[in-house]
Design a protein around this motif. Structure first.
Motif, PDB file in Angstrom:
ATOM      1  N   UNK A   1      20.891 -27.392   2.794  1.00  0.00           N
ATOM      2  CA  UNK A   1      19.729 -27.066   1.955  1.00  0.00           C
ATOM      3  C   UNK A   1      19.328 -25.622   2.220  1.00  0.00           C
ATOM      4  N   UNK A   2      18.529 -25.105   1.304  1.00  0.00           N
ATOM      5  CA  UNK A   2      18.075 -23.724   1.388  1.00  0.00           C
ATOM      6  C   UNK A   2      16.574 -23.718   1.609  1.00  0.00           C
ATOM      7  N   UNK A   3      16.123 -23.223   2.747  1.00  0.00           N
ATOM      8  CA  UNK A   3      14.682 -23.275   3.023  1.00  0.00           C
ATOM      9  C   UNK A   3      13.835 -22.438   2.073  1.00  0.00           C
ATOM     10  N   UNK A   4      14.433 -21.476   1.378  1.00  0.00           N
ATOM     11  CA  UNK A   4      13.603 -20.539   0.604  1.00  0.00           C
ATOM     12  C   UNK A   4      14.049 -20.362  -0.845  1.00  0.00           C
ATOM     13  N   UNK A   5      14.765 -21.354  -1.462  1.00  0.00           N
ATOM     14  CA  UNK A   5      15.245 -21.130  -2.830  1.00  0.00           C
ATOM     15  C   UNK A   5      15.666 -22.411  -3.539  1.00  0.00           C
ATOM     16  N   UNK A   6      15.532 -22.394  -4.883  1.00  0.00           N
ATOM     17  CA  UNK A   6      16.211 -23.339  -5.766  1.00  0.00           C
ATOM     18  C   UNK A   6      17.533 -22.709  -6.190  1.00  0.00           C
ATOM     19  N   UNK A   7      18.450 -23.529  -6.716  1.00  0.00           N
ATOM     20  CA  UNK A   7      19.800 -23.029  -7.031  1.00  0.00           C
ATOM     21  C   UNK A   7      20.269 -23.591  -8.359  1.00  0.00           C
ATOM     22  N   UNK A   8      20.878 -22.735  -9.182  1.00  0.00           N
ATOM     23  CA  UNK A   8      21.498 -23.183 -10.432  1.00  0.00           C
ATOM     24  C   UNK A   8      22.990 -22.897 -10.323  1.00  0.00           C
ATOM     25  N   UNK A   9      23.826 -23.915 -10.646  1.00  0.00           N
ATOM     26  CA  UNK A   9      25.278 -23.810 -10.438  1.00  0.00           C
ATOM     27  C   UNK A   9      26.016 -24.048 -11.747  1.00  0.00           C
ATOM     28  N   UNK A  10      27.051 -23.234 -11.992  1.00  0.00           N
ATOM     29  CA  UNK A  10      27.891 -23.446 -13.169  1.00  0.00           C
ATOM     30  C   UNK A  10      29.345 -23.560 -12.697  1.00  0.00           C
ATOM     31  N   UNK A  11      30.040 -24.578 -13.215  1.00  0.00           N
ATOM     32  CA  UNK A  11      31.425 -24.835 -12.805  1.00  0.00           C
ATOM     33  C   UNK A  11      32.389 -24.022 -13.666  1.00  0.00           C
ATOM     34  N   UNK A  12      33.313 -23.320 -13.009  1.00  0.00           N
ATOM     35  CA  UNK A  12      34.337 -22.546 -13.718  1.00  0.00           C
ATOM     36  C   UNK A  12      35.639 -23.341 -13.822  1.00  0.00           C
ATOM     37  N   UNK A  13      36.035 -23.946 -12.707  1.00  0.00           N
ATOM     38  CA  UNK A  13      37.286 -24.717 -12.676  1.00  0.00           C
ATOM     39  C   UNK A  13      37.097 -25.936 -11.788  1.00  0.00           C
ATOM     40  N   UNK A  14      37.852 -27.010 -12.106  1.00  0.00           N
ATOM     41  CA  UNK A  14      37.854 -28.175 -11.244  1.00  0.00           C
ATOM     42  C   UNK A  14      36.873 -29.242 -11.690  1.00  0.00           C
ATOM     43  N   UNK A  15      36.852 -30.322 -10.915  1.00  0.00           N
ATOM     44  CA  UNK A  15      36.010 -31.479 -11.207  1.00  0.00           C
ATOM     45  C   UNK A  15      35.181 -31.741  -9.964  1.00  0.00           C
ATOM     46  N   UNK A  16      33.888 -31.507 -10.056  1.00  0.00           N
ATOM     47  CA  UNK A  16      33.045 -31.546  -8.865  1.00  0.00           C
ATOM     48  C   UNK A  16      32.066 -32.708  -8.916  1.00  0.00           C
ATOM     49  N   UNK A  17      32.024 -33.456  -7.837  1.00  0.00           N
ATOM     50  CA  UNK A  17      30.970 -34.471  -7.641  1.00  0.00           C
ATOM     51  C   UNK A  17      29.834 -33.740  -6.922  1.00  0.00           C
ATOM     52  N   UNK A  18      28.688 -33.618  -7.579  1.00  0.00           N
ATOM     53  CA  UNK A  18      27.568 -32.868  -6.998  1.00  0.00           C
ATOM     54  C   UNK A  18      26.336 -33.751  -6.967  1.00  0.00           C
ATOM     55  N   UNK A  19      25.397 -33.454  -6.079  1.00  0.00           N
ATOM     56  CA  UNK A  19      24.165 -34.237  -6.036  1.00  0.00           C
ATOM     57  C   UNK A  19      23.134 -33.652  -5.114  1.00  0.00           C
ATOM     58  N   UNK A  20      21.913 -34.153  -5.254  1.00  0.00           N
ATOM     59  CA  UNK A  20      20.846 -33.799  -4.300  1.00  0.00           C
ATOM     60  C   UNK A  20      20.013 -35.050  -4.039  1.00  0.00           C
ATOM     61  N   UNK A  21      19.289 -35.028  -2.932  1.00  0.00           N
ATOM     62  CA  UNK A  21      18.524 -36.201  -2.495  1.00  0.00           C
ATOM     63  C   UNK A  21      17.053 -35.817  -2.415  1.00  0.00           C
ATOM     64  N   UNK A  22      16.193 -36.665  -2.964  1.00  0.00           N
ATOM     65  CA  UNK A  22      14.759 -36.351  -2.965  1.00  0.00           C
ATOM     66  C   UNK A  22      14.165 -36.555  -1.573  1.00  0.00           C
ATOM     67  N   UNK A  23      12.947 -36.068  -1.405  1.00  0.00           N
ATOM     68  CA  UNK A  23      12.267 -36.210  -0.127  1.00  0.00           C
ATOM     69  C   UNK A  23      11.800 -37.655   0.043  1.00  0.00           C
TER      70      UNK A  23
END
Lengths: 228, 228, 228, 228, 228, 228
Positions: A112-134
């Motif tokens: 996790x990043x203590x000081x930022x939100x993050x936006x991600x864009x996939x260029x290649x491949x098949x990614x399983x991504x996720x985040x978990x709430x507090x």
């Protein structure tokens, strides 16, 4: 005998993970290009600035993100960061960038990043991504996982301070770009920070927290924990 | 056979932990006392406000922090939170409070707050406390642990978004108060979020991240993960 | 006779351009997924939030950025925006993303973002990019242009609120991704806003500001000004 | 003859009071431990930071809040502050702490914090606490007092910038802890600032403002005004 | 022959314009009076501060705004700025002020402030003022102009980062005061920045953006662009 | 007998005073024109916004500041405020304005703004103005007064949350304009809030704080406290 199990359990060495999101203070001038730390006589919140008269276009420039990062780590992923340390003009501007490369089964491990939100864009491949709430207010309700399989052109967002990961579930290499709303978002790779801190956390603490035997903790603390 | 080991390793059930630190937006009026979510027709960043004409002194008031929290969890600690959900006047004011009780060997397990820094003062007991910095730029340098044994009257601060914990190493019960600079700092208890999320994270991801066998992950994911 | 010149001067129709940079207020909960404006009974600074119980992984997801934008405009560039209107989970998170496509000689014309800084990475093509600083204190010193030719893998940053542009000086199509530190950075395409506003600015104002004849202003104000 | 009245009116000497609430800028790194002012060659908004390589756990630590403050002042209360001056790690973290001790009838006199909101929890004693809202829009409506009698375990919140106080109405000593959401909230004790400033405010100003005779103002301005 | 037209088009020389609006970081102490740049050994976001012990009332003071600015520029307006450069106590306080003088037909040409919103009050004269919104989501809808004729005592507000202007349409001189919510709001005079930057923007870029012939751009770029 | 003195002391009735300074959250769209409270079904931090499609230039407009305020109050000053209640477009823009009129010896009595800094420019008259710093760290050092006599064209700044005042020491009427960096800075007129709150503060509290007899407090609390 525990050492045996511990050996048995170890299958892949984790590397440092990478990106996140946050809201920095506002700029108070057009730009404040950072001076390198080793040249700085003074440290401040953020960085001190280069004399504006000496600033050139090269200060706003960084290159090389067209090339894959060098994946040497057992987790099979490499995060190439463009934070304020690498690109001094980001100082006071509240934004940064990373490129992430994955081999098949490559993992950008939970972090996790203590000081930022993050936006991600996939260029290649098949990614399983996720985040978990507090933590939930209702103690019988678990921490929620918001996860999805992403393909090229897909975009996902990870809110500030929440645990997230990407895992290449495809058969080919993966590439993603991600941006974070801090000049220096920070990265806390959870397994590394917990089991690889210096000095080590008392093993009692981790044994109790993870509901495991202290010997397993000792074993995990003796492993190498490298950054990806 | 792994189930045996897994059983062997489990010694104590972890509960949800609690406190942290952050910087909320500024207030735009003297106060904006929150309306309870279940009464709210509309959700906003933060909370909508009660009609100011109906606000009374009781909205700024909360009671009961003189009594120990009810420690029922195997980690032996209880965090009683006074966040905006419990004390609606905290809405827009950027601050909150918790009381933490510990039995001997009671643990407020490693956790972090996505939206707050935290300042803690010990009332009773002997607490081993610490926090871990984010990933080092130099990959051969480990994540640093800043830890210390605290006694009554001692104060410690945990920076926003970093992993931290408290562990009662004394022979008597412990009590601490802590304050966080957000009306709703959030708490991410790391073991719970990682191994107890709903739905579960693919076990491959956690096995690789923690350098352990997938079967251990399966086993951990099957455990109850309760909040403290 | 001026009409003739006006016709003469016109060589290419400008479209609306796109990206920028800014620092939004901090989030006060894990997320606050926006409700679409047309469904909203109430407007706030930012957006009101979807009931958190109804939020799913799809709210954090957007797709299609692997495909080139449809370049129909005379400036020869297309900006595909992923702002909070398109991706409701960006609400309160302070970040957004765009993809920009350029034909050879395609231009993302001079524009600025009132609420964001922007970081851009080139995927394909050869881009002449730059930004101009605000007015100098010394009146004999001109507004400074910080410009550079970028190639694939190169990164550049445009500070919040300053005029900037990208121009494809290569012989092949160009592609770039850029991120901005606001959920809704805003875009002001300068030529469009000045000469294509509705209603029109008095032509005296523009004639004096641009040191040109009023008839040229009238002529420019009669042109179509389209977004790119 | 006024001196007589003035003497007559004086019954107890007021000390400086103490706590409040506010929203500081966000941190831009894990921590920025302050350098002491007398060692600093340079002053900034906030404080400059210690070289991160020299930071130790002791920088995040403060002790002694288990002991009552030394009440020497006529108002019968003592505020022991843990602001960034005393605990350098608070720099950039946006939080601070105080302990307040009261003898019976001890008063933390009306004061406000220009840069913070404050949350207070009572440990011992019976405190009459309150705050006053800003000027009403309707000129016939008075400034509202939100006050309450607190007992041990009770919590109250004082919004940023508003006048507030605590008064020990019980028969035994009182103790409270309070936290403020600024590293350096500032304290303005109203009577002291108004009548004890250096140099003095013209007595005409205070006479008119308080609807009293100028001689009473002269008399009050000649009194000692000490901090509590 | 183009030079002829260019001469033909030129009727009045534009000067630099001036005011705007923004939200700076919060102060962390009562004040932080700026040190002049030429005396500063160190640059930071904002300014470093004078030793607080040396600060006097004169640091909070500026004079001369009762006198008209010296209008020498062809646009017929003069903006006298009181930003942090002129009044060092504005450092960290997030506010600044300007006086604007206009001859009849005097123009404060279209400009914007990257870091501030602006509130303006008219003292003398009749001013046509307006601002233009950012790009519409619906590409067939033009950028909206919100304009109005103002008389003495009238107030108008220009949102942060949007293009705005004032034009004296009366027969007598005009005077206005305006305030901006940044210590250093920045001013981007659009015509000057676009056509008078140093070095010049490629003329292709401006020709395409403004839908005019490159020769007209060359001509405009050869003109003197002075600040007002 | 005290009542006699009290009557004796009363010479002029104080009115509510007015201006200040602060740093609001950033806007998240071009504008968010406020809906009047009495029409609002919902309250938020700040104000909810008018449907953007219905916004007109009149929403950004306010008139009448060319006319002196109607001075009816015994303090001899009138503050005409243009806060978000009067000018709805100020919502989310972080700025506001006031006009202040003074008769000779007219006073804008000591007050402070919980959410704003203030910049003031004198139009007419001779004003004695000042502000007082917060409590000193060194208890033997008094709260510092930074005061000065201002004439037309002079500018002064009052930092956020600090006590300040203006007093017309000239023989003619005075006029000043001031701007504050909040849409709703709040005003706390100290004498009014302390002695005129509703309900009253226990007189013991005020007697001890101001070092005066309780009967004087009772007397002061029975006076009318009106806004200016």
């Amino acid at each position: 005998m525990l050492a045996t199990f511990c050996t048995l359990f170890i299958t892949i060495v984790v590397l440092v993970s990478s990106l996140g999101n946050a809201s920095d203070p506002d700029p108070l001038q057009d730009f404040c290009v950072a001076v390198d730390d080793y040249k700085a006589a003074v440290f401040v919140n953020g960085k001190i600035c280069k004399d504006p008269k000496l600033v050139t276009a090269n200060d706003f420039f960084f290159s090389g993100l067209n090339k894959p990062g060098n994946i040497t780590s057992p987790v099979g992923a490499k995060v190439t960061k463009v934070f304020v340390d690498k690109m001094p003009a980001l100082n006071s501007l509240g934004i940064s960038l990373v490129r992430i490369d994955y081999i098949p089964k490559g993992l950008n491990p939970p972090h996790m990043h203590p000081r930022a939100s993050e936006i991600l864009v996939v260029m290649e491949g098949t990614l399983y991504v996720g985040f978990i709430t507090s933590n939930p207010e209702n103690p019988n309700q678990m921490n929620k996982l918001f996860a999805k399989i992403l393909h090229p052109g897909d975009v996902y967002v990870f809110p500030r301070g929440l645990i997230h990961f990407q895992y290449n579930v495809g058969k080919t290499n993966g590439v993603a770009f991600a941006s974070l709303n801090s000049q220096n978002p920070g990265v806390v790779t959870l397994a590394n920070a917990l089991f690889g801190s210096n000095p080590s956390i008392y093993s009692d603490v981790l044994a109790k927290a993870f509901q495991v035997d202290k010997k397993l903790v000792d074993c995990l603390q003796s492993l190498p924990w490298r950054q990806n």
